[in-house]
Design a protein around this motif. Structure first.
Motif, PDB file in Angstrom:
ATOM      1  N   ARG A  25      25.287  58.798  24.749  1.00  0.00           N
ATOM      2  CA  ARG A  25      26.331  59.706  24.258  1.00  0.00           C
ATOM      3  C   ARG A  25      27.669  59.414  24.926  1.00  0.00           C
ATOM      4  O   ARG A  25      28.736  59.514  24.293  1.00  0.00           O
ATOM      5  N   GLU A  26      27.627  59.052  26.188  1.00  0.00           N
ATOM      6  CA  GLU A  26      28.863  58.720  26.899  1.00  0.00           C
ATOM      7  C   GLU A  26      29.553  57.494  26.322  1.00  0.00           C
ATOM      8  O   GLU A  26      30.757  57.305  26.504  1.00  0.00           O
ATOM      9  N   LYS A  27      28.803  56.673  25.616  1.00  0.00           N
ATOM     10  CA  LYS A  27      29.373  55.502  24.943  1.00  0.00           C
ATOM     11  C   LYS A  27      29.832  55.822  23.532  1.00  0.00           C
ATOM     12  O   LYS A  27      30.253  54.934  22.786  1.00  0.00           O
ATOM     13  N   GLY A  28      29.731  57.101  23.142  1.00  0.00           N
ATOM     14  CA  GLY A  28      30.205  57.530  21.843  1.00  0.00           C
ATOM     15  C   GLY A  28      29.156  57.607  20.755  1.00  0.00           C
ATOM     16  O   GLY A  28      29.467  57.938  19.604  1.00  0.00           O
ATOM     17  N   ILE A  29      27.903  57.304  21.082  1.00  0.00           N
ATOM     18  CA  ILE A  29      26.839  57.320  20.076  1.00  0.00           C
ATOM     19  C   ILE A  29      26.403  58.759  19.806  1.00  0.00           C
ATOM     20  O   ILE A  29      26.153  59.526  20.740  1.00  0.00           O
ATOM     21  N   ALA A  30      26.334  59.111  18.547  1.00  0.00           N
ATOM     22  CA  ALA A  30      26.007  60.487  18.144  1.00  0.00           C
ATOM     23  C   ALA A  30      24.525  60.623  17.829  1.00  0.00           C
ATOM     24  O   ALA A  30      23.950  59.793  17.113  1.00  0.00           O
ATOM     25  N   PHE A  31      23.920  61.670  18.351  1.00  0.00           N
ATOM     26  CA  PHE A  31      22.516  61.959  18.095  1.00  0.00           C
ATOM     27  C   PHE A  31      22.392  63.220  17.243  1.00  0.00           C
ATOM     28  O   PHE A  31      23.181  64.166  17.393  1.00  0.00           O
ATOM     29  N   ALA A  32      21.411  63.220  16.377  1.00  0.00           N
ATOM     30  CA  ALA A  32      21.123  64.420  15.594  1.00  0.00           C
ATOM     31  C   ALA A  32      20.592  65.514  16.516  1.00  0.00           C
ATOM     32  O   ALA A  32      20.201  65.263  17.656  1.00  0.00           O
ATOM     33  N   CYS A  93      25.760  41.257   8.497  1.00  0.00           N
ATOM     34  CA  CYS A  93      25.379  42.657   8.299  1.00  0.00           C
ATOM     35  C   CYS A  93      25.608  43.450   9.584  1.00  0.00           C
ATOM     36  O   CYS A  93      25.199  43.017  10.665  1.00  0.00           O
ATOM     37  N   TYR A  94      26.231  44.599   9.463  1.00  0.00           N
ATOM     38  CA  TYR A  94      26.545  45.396  10.652  1.00  0.00           C
ATOM     39  C   TYR A  94      25.300  45.910  11.353  1.00  0.00           C
ATOM     40  O   TYR A  94      25.351  46.265  12.534  1.00  0.00           O
ATOM     41  N   PHE A  95      24.168  45.920  10.654  1.00  0.00           N
ATOM     42  CA  PHE A  95      22.930  46.430  11.261  1.00  0.00           C
ATOM     43  C   PHE A  95      21.991  45.314  11.723  1.00  0.00           C
ATOM     44  O   PHE A  95      20.847  45.583  12.080  1.00  0.00           O
ATOM     45  N   CYS A  96      22.454  44.076  11.743  1.00  0.00           N
ATOM     46  CA  CYS A  96      21.611  42.957  12.182  1.00  0.00           C
ATOM     47  C   CYS A  96      21.349  43.059  13.679  1.00  0.00           C
ATOM     48  O   CYS A  96      22.268  43.294  14.468  1.00  0.00           O
ATOM     49  N   PHE A  97      20.084  42.863  14.077  1.00  0.00           N
ATOM     50  CA  PHE A  97      19.764  42.980  15.499  1.00  0.00           C
ATOM     51  C   PHE A  97      19.504  41.624  16.162  1.00  0.00           C
ATOM     52  O   PHE A  97      19.053  41.565  17.293  1.00  0.00           O
ATOM     53  N   ASN A  98      19.812  40.531  15.470  1.00  0.00           N
ATOM     54  CA  ASN A  98      19.650  39.219  16.102  1.00  0.00           C
ATOM     55  C   ASN A  98      20.562  39.047  17.307  1.00  0.00           C
ATOM     56  O   ASN A  98      20.257  38.263  18.216  1.00  0.00           O
ATOM     57  N   TYR A  99      21.681  39.777  17.317  1.00  0.00           N
ATOM     58  CA  TYR A  99      22.600  39.675  18.454  1.00  0.00           C
ATOM     59  C   TYR A  99      21.935  40.084  19.766  1.00  0.00           C
ATOM     60  O   TYR A  99      22.400  39.717  20.848  1.00  0.00           O
ATOM     61  N   ASN A 100      20.871  40.838  19.680  1.00  0.00           N
ATOM     62  CA  ASN A 100      20.178  41.293  20.891  1.00  0.00           C
ATOM     63  C   ASN A 100      19.228  40.248  21.460  1.00  0.00           C
ATOM     64  O   ASN A 100      18.714  40.428  22.569  1.00  0.00           O
ATOM     65  N   VAL A 101      18.978  39.189  20.714  1.00  0.00           N
ATOM     66  CA  VAL A 101      17.999  38.192  21.133  1.00  0.00           C
ATOM     67  C   VAL A 101      18.619  37.257  22.167  1.00  0.00           C
ATOM     68  O   VAL A 101      19.764  36.827  22.030  1.00  0.00           O
ATOM     69  N   ALA A 102      17.860  36.951  23.208  1.00  0.00           N
ATOM     70  CA  ALA A 102      18.343  36.024  24.242  1.00  0.00           C
ATOM     71  C   ALA A 102      18.699  34.673  23.615  1.00  0.00           C
ATOM     72  O   ALA A 102      18.021  34.196  22.713  1.00  0.00           O
ATOM     73  N   CYS A 253      17.978  51.168  11.487  1.00  0.00           N
ATOM     74  CA  CYS A 253      18.199  51.278  12.928  1.00  0.00           C
ATOM     75  C   CYS A 253      19.617  50.883  13.340  1.00  0.00           C
ATOM     76  O   CYS A 253      20.307  50.132  12.635  1.00  0.00           O
ATOM     77  N   PHE A 254      20.006  51.360  14.484  1.00  0.00           N
ATOM     78  CA  PHE A 254      21.265  50.994  15.132  1.00  0.00           C
ATOM     79  C   PHE A 254      20.943  50.010  16.244  1.00  0.00           C
ATOM     80  O   PHE A 254      20.239  50.356  17.199  1.00  0.00           O
ATOM     81  N   PRO A 255      21.442  48.754  16.186  1.00  0.00           N
ATOM     82  CA  PRO A 255      21.037  47.717  17.136  1.00  0.00           C
ATOM     83  C   PRO A 255      21.950  47.596  18.358  1.00  0.00           C
ATOM     84  O   PRO A 255      22.114  46.495  18.904  1.00  0.00           O
ATOM     85  N   PHE A 256      22.541  48.713  18.773  1.00  0.00           N
ATOM     86  CA  PHE A 256      23.372  48.744  19.989  1.00  0.00           C
ATOM     87  C   PHE A 256      24.663  47.930  19.858  1.00  0.00           C
ATOM     88  O   PHE A 256      25.228  47.495  20.870  1.00  0.00           O
ATOM     89  N   HIS A 257      25.122  47.705  18.648  1.00  0.00           N
ATOM     90  CA  HIS A 257      26.456  47.110  18.469  1.00  0.00           C
ATOM     91  C   HIS A 257      27.040  47.642  17.160  1.00  0.00           C
ATOM     92  O   HIS A 257      26.325  48.166  16.301  1.00  0.00           O
ATOM     93  N   SER A 258      28.332  47.528  17.017  1.00  0.00           N
ATOM     94  CA  SER A 258      29.042  47.939  15.803  1.00  0.00           C
ATOM     95  C   SER A 258      28.846  49.417  15.488  1.00  0.00           C
ATOM     96  O   SER A 258      28.722  49.811  14.322  1.00  0.00           O
ATOM     97  N   TRP A 259      28.857  50.270  16.525  1.00  0.00           N
ATOM     98  CA  TRP A 259      28.673  51.701  16.272  1.00  0.00           C
ATOM     99  C   TRP A 259      29.747  52.248  15.338  1.00  0.00           C
ATOM    100  O   TRP A 259      29.502  53.187  14.576  1.00  0.00           O
ATOM    101  N   GLU A 260      30.947  51.648  15.372  1.00  0.00           N
ATOM    102  CA  GLU A 260      32.023  52.143  14.517  1.00  0.00           C
ATOM    103  C   GLU A 260      31.625  52.095  13.044  1.00  0.00           C
ATOM    104  O   GLU A 260      32.082  52.929  12.243  1.00  0.00           O
ATOM    105  N   GLU A 261      30.789  51.126  12.656  1.00  0.00           N
ATOM    106  CA  GLU A 261      30.334  51.041  11.270  1.00  0.00           C
ATOM    107  C   GLU A 261      29.402  52.200  10.927  1.00  0.00           C
ATOM    108  O   GLU A 261      29.401  52.706   9.810  1.00  0.00           O
ATOM    109  N   TYR A 262      28.589  52.597  11.868  1.00  0.00           N
ATOM    110  CA  TYR A 262      27.682  53.732  11.673  1.00  0.00           C
ATOM    111  C   TYR A 262      28.473  55.043  11.682  1.00  0.00           C
ATOM    112  O   TYR A 262      28.223  55.941  10.871  1.00  0.00           O
ATOM    113  N   GLU A 263      29.411  55.123  12.607  1.00  0.00           N
ATOM    114  CA  GLU A 263      30.190  56.356  12.745  1.00  0.00           C
ATOM    115  C   GLU A 263      30.990  56.643  11.486  1.00  0.00           C
ATOM    116  O   GLU A 263      31.043  57.799  11.012  1.00  0.00           O
TER     117      GLU A 263
END
Length: 424
Positions: A25-32, A93-102, A253-263
């Motif tokens: 939440r401190e990073k701006g992510i909104a929870f239901a 795609c803003y929801f792609c989670f490949n960015y999280n892969v090492a 899912c939200f892959p911990f990047h591009s939160w502005e697209e979700y917001e």
């Protein structure tokens, strides 16, 4: 609940969950709101049960009709591995989670070391020891020659394995489909993006018709974005006309990047995000509130409209089930205290706390239990889960403890990750 020690232990776990959510939440992510729409979700699940849908993996997977062998083996024990030839993709795609892969950037530039991966799989599983092989990306059709080479090599080493490929579908041609058929591809999975322009969606639908002429099984696998039910109904009808075999409805899912697209789309994260809070290795991120509800509604709509293809709701928790099976199944024989749950794949035991210990111990011994693990600092006694019925009606409040088998440089160890009062 009257047991003060059990209350205290549960508060500690809840504190950890709150800290996790508050840090995000401190990073701006909104929870239901906590538990939002849970009553509606429970109602939809009950309707699916009444209609005869299959509930698997402790309810994290729901199936109607045909299901891919690859989905069955995802949480099976016969061996399933997925490889990539490249992480390059013509999409962003803003929801792609490949960015999280090492080594993501390296794999985009240089391609993926898939030959090393197949070598390693053969060492671990033996010749023909894998039941399922997946080919994903990036976009595997960008590197079609490499993708063909992977399928052919995998086919020689694991001749009985079911081979599937994931693609956006944009780049599939008749020639490419023929080559994939000749390379032994058993199943192709297309992703349809609901927010694409209609003409782009139509190109993917046309690619499915091309694939239908050459590949034995045609599937759609896509995250279900909230508030897209009208378009999804239209797509269900088109897929029925094309003759696909099944659809995997994935939790968005939200892959911990591009939160502005979700917001900007008004999305919030499901609260709590996981059934059991844990630092899972799967890179998919956090589930978006409203996606599960729509997945279940679409399955009911499909049943009521007699869609001619199979449907599978694959939740984020279901993705975690595969990881838990791989981690924990080998730990089932480490100690008689723990048992391996064939539903959610956690290692579990029973526990009693505080003043309940004495009465519980006597009842367990009387029932024939001879395995205990006392913890004086925690004021608890752990015991095999099979003896829980011995504590019914004696006025104690037992709990179920969830564990994960972990490893470090010192070796393997079991870590408790959650407790649940019996009946909760």
């Amino acid at each position: 609940m009257r047991n003060k020690v059990l209350q205290s232990e549960m508060r500690e776990y809840k504190k950890g969950g709150y800290a996790y959510l508050n840090a995000l939440r401190e990073k701006g992510i909104a929870f239901a709101e906590a538990g939002a729409n849970q009553a509606r979700i429970d109602e939809l699940r009950e309707q699916l049960r009444e209609k005869g849908a299959q509930f698997k993996n402790a309810g994290a997977s729901i199936v109607w009709g045909w299901q891919s062998l690859a989905c069955v083996e995802c949480t099976g024990n016969r061996g399933s591995e997925t490889f990539s030839t490249t992480f390059k993709c013509h999409r962003d795609c803003y929801f792609c989670f490949n960015y999280n892969v090492a080594d993501y950037d390296k794999f985009v530039r240089e391609g993926c070391p898939w030959r090393d991966g197949i070598d390693d799989a053969e060492r671990r599983y033996g010749h023909d020891g894998l039941a399922v092989i997946g080919l994903t990306g990036g976009e595997p059709l960008l590197m079609l020659n490499d993708s063909i080479a992977l399928l052919e090599d995998a086919g020689k080493r694991f001749p009985s394995a079911h081979k599937r490929m994931y693609t956006s579908g944009d780049l599939l041609t008749e020639e490419g489909a023929v080559r994939l058929e000749e390379a032994g591809l058993d199943e192709i999975r297309f992703s349809v993006k609901q927010d694409d322009p209609l003409e782009r969606q139509e190109r993917v639908l046309a690619a499915m018709e091309v694939a239908k002429r050459h590949i034995p099984s045609i599937m759609v696998e896509m995250p279900i974005i909230p508030n897209t039910e009208h378009r999804m109904h239209e797509l269900f009808e088109r897929w029925g006309q094309i003759g696909i075999d099944g659809v995997n409805l994935l939790e968005f899912c939200f892959p911990f990047h591009s939160w502005e697209e979700y917001e900007k789309r008004g999305f919030e994260i499901r609260n709590p995000p996981f059934d059991v809070m844990y630092d899972y290795g799967y890179s998919g991120g956090l589930p978006v509130a409203g996606s599960e509800e729509l997945c279940l509604e679409l399955m009911l709509w499909g049943i009521d409209h007699d869609v001619p293809f199979g449907m599978h709701y694959c939740s984020l928790d279901n993705k975690h089930r595969s990881e838990m099976r791989l981690r924990n199944e080998r730990g089932a024989s480490m100690t008689p205290i723990l048992s391996f749950d064939e539903g959610d794949f956690f290692l579990k035991c029973g526990k009693v706390y505080g003043d309940d210990r004495e009465a519980a111990y006597d009842a367990l011994v009387s029932a024939g239990c001879g395995d205990f693990m006392p913890n004086d600092a925690e004021q608890s006694i752990a015991f095999p889960l099979a003896y829980l019925p011995a504590l019914e009606g004696i006025g104690v409040e037992p709990a179920i403890a969830f564990h994960v088998l972990e490893s470090d440089e010192q070796g393997s160890f079991v870590r408790e990750v959650a407790i649940r009062p019996v009946g909760e």
